[in-house]
Design an enzyme around this catalytic site. Structure first.
Site, mmCIF file in Angstrom:
data_model
loop_
_atom_site.group_PDB
_atom_site.id
_atom_site.type_symbol
_atom_site.label_atom_id
_atom_site.label_comp_id
_atom_site.label_asym_id
_atom_site.label_seq_id
_atom_site.Cartn_x
_atom_site.Cartn_y
_atom_site.Cartn_z
ATOM 1 N N HIS A 466 0.762 -1.189 -0.042
ATOM 2 C CA HIS A 466 0.050 -0.175 0.008
ATOM 3 C C HIS A 466 0.901 1.281 0.132
ATOM 4 C CE1 HIS A 466 -3.743 2.296 1.103
ATOM 5 N NE2 HIS A 466 -2.694 3.051 1.429
ATOM 6 N N GLU A 467 1.757 1.243 1.026
ATOM 7 C CA GLU A 467 2.506 2.607 1.247
ATOM 8 C C GLU A 467 3.427 2.852 -0.326
ATOM 9 O OE1 GLU A 467 1.649 4.716 3.070
ATOM 10 O OE2 GLU A 467 0.479 3.373 4.425
#
Length: 678
Positions: A466-467
């Protein structure tokens, strides 16, 4: 002033954190604020007729030294805080807010920008867009206000800066101070990997035995595996008491009155600008446009999610009864019985999977996925950063420097909880141009000992992907102006790249290639992989409900008159929803940092789901081609989503990429909720 704070001399333009001392920051803020004020004053007082070059473009670089200083300081505050930094943060927040108010509410600047806008049709498309955004930002900041209204707006902004700082610091104190010692005779049910992590956390704090802290990578698995129900309750209550005055910091960290005052001030701010309420103000420039549109989406998903969660609750209650407990299913029971159910129904134990999910292996998966999709490569470099366990990589494509990527992955005292992406330096094309320096921050459990691997949970692995999806939005940015590069987009669009990138973790070919046993190097067995993926939607009822509760409470806080008692309003909203009692909000009001530690996600926590509608639909574009790495779709994704920043409105970018509006069908299908609505 320490020159390293604004003129970075480290490898590939990184700051030399080893040359920076805490006492350097206060004089640096004095100098940079003075310099920024002079630069903006020169633009506002320029006797030459307003032009794009002497007004709009000039504003883009007027505060560059201050921006670089803030990037370093607030990176350290978030990742490696200490009393000196926290004290300076409290002192500098109102000064920064006052400076921001002075600039954004200067009538001379407003007049100049309006004059440039009158001739904007003659500008290049990106220049016109920047002019529109600059004018919109000034109007929304209150540049059109006069007299007492102008003074009051400035005072509100300064007070909000103070309150948001206090809110975030109170949560940090409660997270930092809580330590629950677990005696050897209370370890029943805990897997060996979790016990080792708890012992490492104890050693880090100078204690014997094993402890649970409020690091998510510790407390969530503890709640899932600990057979001692009383200890689960203690841990859960501490986790949810953060910022309530009942946490480890005591009454001094009570965020409830702070939240109430923040909501009052936001409402007043919106009404000064002519809006009915803060939600109307905040949502106007977003893709959603209105609270009604947000509520319609959330309610549609809520119905399916609650139905699923209630069915799950009935089964978990049966399991509770089988254990001889006659009371209700409680929040500290849910993860424990859901984990037991998942292990039984899917023959899946996290302890079986975890050796294959090392941080090293999953970083390789992240980087290789980015290479296959976008042709970028990451090469680790040596650089003096803020902690010995922080790492940096150069990002290149076809031999050309694209970015520097910094990863800070391990939990430690003084680090804010959660995970986020930020940029020390934005991409732009002014002058010689500038490539980004991007930072990913997570809070994974560190290795048990030096030289040992760091193990991730399946949820941690999703966070890692995600990041880095956010990081790709910076790395592949290709616009002229820094204020609209990278992730500087509508709040309900910004999560699209990050949530979309998570899909590749769940591709069998990615796991087959990268999920390797830490000791033997053997690949993840296909049967175990299939069971892992099959269990992916096992808890979507719970996950969706706890998220939607937070999103709907956030929206309710900012619609209409603000509540005098936010906790009472929170309870009222949950009662109206018929929320399952065993599933509390993911972020209760006293520690809802997304909403109260600044304006970022205020009236905007819904944006994760708004973006998920798009990310599910976007990944469908790859599936329709029969190839998760289809080069044509990847190129379109980069061209219209990842490289464009805010150079076009978000809905236009989406339509250029997908050529149709997104629908909720793919989201419900992806969460395994679709069948429950038919």
């Amino acid at each position: 002033m320490n020159p390293e704070l604004t003129h970075w001399t480290g490898p590939l333009g990184l700051p030399r954190f080893d040359l920076i001392r805490d006492e350097d920051f206060a004089p640096a803020f004095d100098a940079c604020l003075t310099e920024a004020e002079a630069a903006v004053e020169a633009i506002a007082a320029n006797p030459a007729p307003p032009s794009f070059a002497n007004t709009i473009a000039a504003l883009e670089t007027a505060e560059e030294p201050l921006n670089r200083l803030c990037a370093i300081f607030f990176t350290l505050v978030g990742t490696d805080s200490n009393p000196a930094r926290e004290d300076l943060q409290r002192r500098i927040a109102p000064r920064l807010a006052a400076h921001g108010s002075k600039v954004s509410m200067d009538p001379r600047l407003f007049d100049r920008v309006e004059a440039v806008m009158q001739d904007a049709d003659a500008l290049a498309p990106e220049d016109r867009r920047l002019t529109e955004l600059t004018l919109r930002g000034l109007r929304r900041a209150g540049a059109g206000l006069t007299g007492e209204a102008r003074k009051r707006m400035a005072a509100i902004r300064e007070r909000l800066a103070v309150l948001s700082t206090e809110f975030s610091q109170n949560v940090l104190v409660d997270e930092r101070e809580f330590v629950l010692e677990i005696a050897d005779d209370h370890l029943a049910g805990l897997p060996d990997w979790l016990i080792r992590a708890m012992r490492a956390a104890a050693r880090e704090r100078g204690r014997q035995g094993q402890v649970v802290t409020l690091n998510r990578s510790l407390i969530v698995p503890f709640l899932e595996y600990a057979e001692d129900r009383a200890l689960r309750e203690v841990a859960w209550r501490a986790w949810t008491a953060r910022g309530s005055g009942q946490g480890a910091g005591g009454a001094a960290t009570d965020n409830r009155p702070i939240a109430a005052e923040i909501l009052q001030l936001r409402h007043e701010r919106a009404q000064l600008l002519g809006y009915e309420d803060f939600a109307s103000y905040k949502l106007e420039p977003e893709m959603a446009r209105s609270a009604e549109n947000v509520e319609a989406l959330l309610t549609e998903v809520w119905t399916a999610a609650r139905t699923r969660a209630e069915a799950d609750a009935a089964r978990l209650t049966e399991m509770l009864r089988e254990d001889g407990v006659n009371g209700a299913l409680e929040p500290w029971d849910w993860r424990f019985y859901a984990g037991r159910r998942r292990r039984a129904e899917h023959d899946l134990d996290e302890a079986e999977v975890k050796p294959y999910l090392t941080l090293s292996a999953m970083l390789d998966a992240v980087f290789d996925t980015a290479r296959r999709l976008f042709g970028i490569e990451l090469h680790e470099i040596s650089a003096p950063l803020w902690s010995p366990d922080v790492r940096a990589w150069e990002v290149v494509r076809d031999g050309r420097h694209m970015a520097v990527f910094v990863g800070d992955y391990h939990a430690r005292p003084g680090k804010r909880s959660g995970a986020w992406c930020s940029a020390l330096q934005q991409q732009h094309k002014i002058g010689q141009g500038q490539r980004p320096i991007v930072v990913n921050v997570c809070n994974f459990t560190p290795p048990e000992a030096e030289g040992e691997p760091a193990y991730l949970s399946w949820d941690d692995a999703h966070t890692l992907f995600h990041e880095f999806g956010h990081a790709l939005h910076h790395i592949l940015s290709d616009v002229t102006w820094p204020s609209m590069s990278g992730t500087s987009v509508a709040r309900d669009f910004v999560e699209l790249p990050s949530q979309l990138f998570e899909h590749w973790l769940e591709q069998p070919e990615v796991l087959d290639r990268h999920a390797r046993h830490a000791q033997t190097g053997a690949p993840l067995p296909p049967d175990l992989r299939d069971r892992l993926l099959a269990a992916g939607n096992a808890e979507q009822g719970f996950a969706t409900v706890e998220y939607l509760e937070s999103a709907l409470v956030d929206l309710a806080f900012h619609r209409g008159a603000p509540p005098a008692d936010p906790m009472a309003r929170q309870a009222e909203v949950l009662a109206e929803l018929g929320a399952p009692t065993a599933i509390p909000m993911r972020h209760a009001t006293p520690h809802f940092a997304h909403v109260f530690s600044g304006d970022g996600y205020s009236s905007g926590y819904y944006s994760y789901m708004w973006s998920e509608v798009m990310d599910a639909d976007a990944f469908e574009a790859f599936l329709e081609k029969g190839d998760a790495f289809d080069p044509e779709i990847a190129a379109r994704l980069e061209e219209w989503i990842l490289s464009k920043g805010d150079s076009l409105p978000a809905d236009e970018l989406w339509l250029k990429f997908r050529e149709r509006k997104p629908g909720v069908h793919a989201l419900l299908k992806g969460r395994g909720l679709l069948a429950k609505t038919s």
